[in-house]
Design an enzyme around this catalytic site. Structure first.
Site, PDB file in Angstrom:
ATOM      1  N   TYR A  23       6.688 -10.061   7.036  1.00 52.13           N
ATOM      2  CA  TYR A  23       6.466  -8.605   7.304  1.00 52.13           C
ATOM      3  C   TYR A  23       6.895  -8.358   8.499  1.00 52.13           C
ATOM      4  O   TYR A  23       6.405  -9.044   9.142  1.00 52.13           O
ATOM      5  CB  TYR A  23       4.521  -7.894   7.654  1.00 52.13           C
ATOM      6  CG  TYR A  23       4.214  -8.184   5.916  1.00 52.13           C
ATOM      7  CD1 TYR A  23       4.136  -6.804   4.536  1.00 52.13           C
ATOM      8  CD2 TYR A  23       4.019  -9.342   4.510  1.00 52.13           C
ATOM      9  CE1 TYR A  23       4.281  -6.818   3.672  1.00 52.13           C
ATOM     10  CE2 TYR A  23       3.762  -9.293   2.996  1.00 52.13           C
ATOM     11  CZ  TYR A  23       3.380  -8.143   2.539  1.00 52.13           C
ATOM     12  OH  TYR A  23       2.938  -7.758   1.247  1.00 52.13           O
ATOM     13  N   ASP A  57       0.674  -1.039   0.049  1.00 50.45           N
ATOM     14  CA  ASP A  57       0.260   0.275  -0.170  1.00 50.45           C
ATOM     15  C   ASP A  57       0.721   0.932   0.061  1.00 50.45           C
ATOM     16  O   ASP A  57       1.751   1.490   0.244  1.00 50.45           O
ATOM     17  CB  ASP A  57      -0.653   0.357   0.956  1.00 50.45           C
ATOM     18  CG  ASP A  57      -2.453  -0.925   1.736  1.00 50.45           C
ATOM     19  OD1 ASP A  57      -2.355  -1.363   0.451  1.00 50.45           O
ATOM     20  OD2 ASP A  57      -2.692  -1.352   2.435  1.00 50.45           O
TER      21      ASP A  57
END
Lengths: 245, 245
Positions: free
Chosen positions: A110, A52
């Site tokens: 992540y 994003d």
């Protein structure tokens, strides 16, 4: 010739890795522009994770095909010379014709950083959610255990797809705290849109005792986005590594 | 009441710690504005090191006097609430009336970071000189040895003062390399204007074999600025620590 590269970027000033519509403000568009210049043809690249706006990467996987046959080191050097300073190519190698950064990947790691101290870390504030208060990490660890495994993560997804599966496997969620900063590392076979940021928002809500760790199974079962916590801000998130067979 | 604080800042968007003339673009002006609001009176602060535009700090020492009598923790919290995110107060304590951040200090430690790898470090590029080529660190270590000790460092100073002494003692210059980044740490009783950046520029010139390590004593003796190397860019420099008795 086909290539596989590992990319790092500071996502602060970009509208994400990839975006619908015509914009030069994405990381992939910047890389494509430089590669097209090198190759003398329009190059399209494939990223393993469509991060994003505002999300960072230390190890994004990326594949592309060039008309010309360039030495991988030359491709890497050319990119690092002409890309802006907040995007870097860490490695470049040739790849099999059918190898695809996203489709061939088998897992991703992540990391999400939260600043717990009231004092900001002036050198990392663009890479952290500055919460500025302590969290009950033991509670969060219990909730994280319940979040791991193979589940339908529909409740942890923004705009969940109607026809595609929202079942994923999260292998591990681990915590480490250092000098007022909490790092949460997520490893899984794949993550839905906003899934990690919603898991982080939910975990933080649990760490502040606004939600109980015991509610996690029910939230998962509900499949309702509103049952989970808020979406944590993008700047704390970083794609660390993409795993291939 | 008198206070001593330790300050960290990302100096990228400021015109240095302190600057002649009327400007709000300095780190000290930002801190003074917040303190003046807290105290309801015009507050002036004293910094241990007057860092240049673009130079960073992880441990700048700073003293000031407030009319009111505030708990040190409240002063720290107030500052961290109202200062921009690239300036942080790491600690705050009360101090003796005659204690002065600069005049009472007995030493300083600075670190200079140079990126040797052609690949930029996307998360630290604002805190490094991106040289992008290897250096002969063994040669630089020999030169660094000659730079240490008590010397007249006039040749390593921009706009050297005519009447004040330019003799200083550099205790140590040490090197460490990690994943393509070279860090040079300087410890000394005090440093002249631009002295570390000129020492770094000279050391890099030696690391590229443009200057010999054996020339250092002669450069020191000459007292002529043009004999030393160029001034290294500010962004690689960080004031790590100020030492007090």
């Amino acid at each position: 010739m086909r290539y596989f590269t590992v990319i790092a970027y500071d996502g602060t000033r970009y509208r994400g890795w990839q975006r619908q519509g015509n914009t030069q403000d994405t990381i992939s568009a910047r890389i494509e522009a430089v590669l097209s210049r090198l190759d003398g043809s329009a190059v399209e690249i494939e990223g393993a994770g469509r991060t994003d706006a505002g999300v960072h990467a230390m190890g994004q996987g990326c594949t592309f095909t060039l008309q010309g046959s360039h030495a991988p080191q030359d491709v890497q050097d050319y990119l690092n010379t002409y890309l802006p300073e907040d995007i870097a190519v860490l490695s470049c190698e040739t790849a099999q014709a059918r190898f695809h950064a996203r489709l061939s990947s088998v897992g991703k790691v992540y990391r999400y950083e939260i600043r717990l101290s009231k004092t900001p870390d002036v050198f990392r504030h663009k890479y952290q959610w500055h919460l500025g208060k302590p969290l009950d990490i033991e509670c969060m660890e219990r909730a994280a255990k319940a979040l791991c495994g193979t589940h339908d993560y529909r409740a942890f997804c923004t705009a969940a797809p109607k026809k595609r599966s929202t079942v994923r496997t999260v292998q591990s969620i681990s915590f480490s705290e250092d000098q007022g900063t909490l790092s949460i590392t997520f490893a899984g076979d794949g993550f839905l849109y906003n899934m990690i940021r919603i898991m982080v928002g939910t975990l933080v809500s649990i760490g502040m005792h606004a939600t109980e760790p015991e509610e996690i199974p029910q939230i998962l079962l509900s499949g309702v986005r509103a049952q989970a916590g808020p979406t944590a801000p993008p700047e704390g998130l970083c794609l660390m590594k993409v795993l291939y067979p």
